[in-house]
Design a protein around this motif. Structure first.
Motif, PDB file in Angstrom:
ATOM      1  N   THR A  89      -4.474  13.261  -3.413  1.00  0.00           N
ATOM      2  CA  THR A  89      -4.489  13.664  -2.007  1.00  0.00           C
ATOM      3  C   THR A  89      -5.926  13.968  -1.594  1.00  0.00           C
ATOM      4  O   THR A  89      -6.827  14.021  -2.428  1.00  0.00           O
ATOM      5  N   ARG A  90      -6.094  14.230  -0.321  1.00  0.00           N
ATOM      6  CA  ARG A  90      -7.408  14.617   0.208  1.00  0.00           C
ATOM      7  C   ARG A  90      -7.740  16.069  -0.121  1.00  0.00           C
ATOM      8  O   ARG A  90      -8.858  16.512   0.117  1.00  0.00           O
ATOM      9  N   GLN A 136     -11.447  11.019   3.639  1.00  0.00           N
ATOM     10  CA  GLN A 136     -10.838  10.112   2.664  1.00  0.00           C
ATOM     11  C   GLN A 136     -11.899   9.520   1.749  1.00  0.00           C
ATOM     12  O   GLN A 136     -11.694   9.394   0.544  1.00  0.00           O
ATOM     13  N   PHE A 137     -13.026   9.128   2.314  1.00  0.00           N
ATOM     14  CA  PHE A 137     -14.107   8.512   1.553  1.00  0.00           C
ATOM     15  C   PHE A 137     -14.652   9.494   0.510  1.00  0.00           C
ATOM     16  O   PHE A 137     -14.802   9.143  -0.664  1.00  0.00           O
ATOM     17  N   ILE A 138     -14.919  10.711   0.924  1.00  0.00           N
ATOM     18  CA  ILE A 138     -15.412  11.733  -0.007  1.00  0.00           C
ATOM     19  C   ILE A 138     -14.354  12.017  -1.072  1.00  0.00           C
ATOM     20  O   ILE A 138     -14.659  12.120  -2.267  1.00  0.00           O
ATOM     21  N   SER A 139     -13.113  12.110  -0.670  1.00  0.00           N
ATOM     22  CA  SER A 139     -12.018  12.333  -1.613  1.00  0.00           C
ATOM     23  C   SER A 139     -11.925  11.200  -2.630  1.00  0.00           C
ATOM     24  O   SER A 139     -11.753  11.432  -3.830  1.00  0.00           O
ATOM     25  N   LYS A 183     -13.793   2.405  -9.512  1.00  0.00           N
ATOM     26  CA  LYS A 183     -12.771   2.919 -10.415  1.00  0.00           C
ATOM     27  C   LYS A 183     -11.572   3.433  -9.631  1.00  0.00           C
ATOM     28  O   LYS A 183     -10.424   3.192 -10.002  1.00  0.00           O
ATOM     29  N   PHE A 184     -11.823   4.126  -8.526  1.00  0.00           N
ATOM     30  CA  PHE A 184     -10.709   4.609  -7.718  1.00  0.00           C
ATOM     31  C   PHE A 184      -9.865   3.455  -7.195  1.00  0.00           C
ATOM     32  O   PHE A 184      -8.633   3.478  -7.296  1.00  0.00           O
ATOM     33  N   PHE A 231      -3.520   5.662   2.407  1.00  0.00           N
ATOM     34  CA  PHE A 231      -2.652   6.831   2.562  1.00  0.00           C
ATOM     35  C   PHE A 231      -3.231   8.065   1.897  1.00  0.00           C
ATOM     36  O   PHE A 231      -2.599   9.101   1.837  1.00  0.00           O
ATOM     37  N   LEU A 232      -4.437   7.946   1.359  1.00  0.00           N
ATOM     38  CA  LEU A 232      -5.090   9.083   0.725  1.00  0.00           C
ATOM     39  C   LEU A 232      -5.314  10.161   1.754  1.00  0.00           C
ATOM     40  O   LEU A 232      -5.702   9.941   2.848  1.00  0.00           O
TER      41      LEU A 232
END
Length: 104
Positions: free
Chosen positions: A60-61, A36-39, A89-90, A103-104
């Motif tokens: 999504t991931r 999730q963090f990398i995504s 920004k995300f 929920f990513l």
């Protein structure tokens, strides 16, 4: 249980810079939260000039699912301080779009 929000907050508290610090940071979280963090980093980069999440691409991931777990440290290290901008920004775009980042 740790989630993406906790990981992002912890990142901003510690700002790991060396590969050893990044490894320690990542190891605090499950592989799912690490993904999730990398995504989130990549979604943030894709939204740098936006104030809301784009509707022309799924949030999504899947954007990072092709990246191997053992590559995460190098990605974070290589992106350096840009990660802070990407994550801010995300989270900003997600908040403005009423998207729960966990929920990513």
């Amino acid at each position: 249980m740790a989630n993406l929000s906790i990981a992002i907050n912890h990142y901003f508290q510690t700002l790991p810079r060396s590969t050893q610090e990044i490894t320690y940071f990542l190891n605090l979280f499950t592989p799912a939260v690490q993904l999730q963090f990398i995504s989130a980093i990549y979604h943030g980069r894709d939204h740098l000039h936006s104030s809301h999440l784009r509707t022309d691409q799924p949030i999504t991931r899947e954007n990072a699912s092709h990246i191997l777990l053992n590559e995460y440290v190098a990605i974070i290290f290589d992106k350096g301080t840009n990660i802070e901008s990407y994550l801010k920004k995300f989270t900003e775009c997600a908040q403005n779009s009423s998207f729960d980042i966990n929920f990513l």
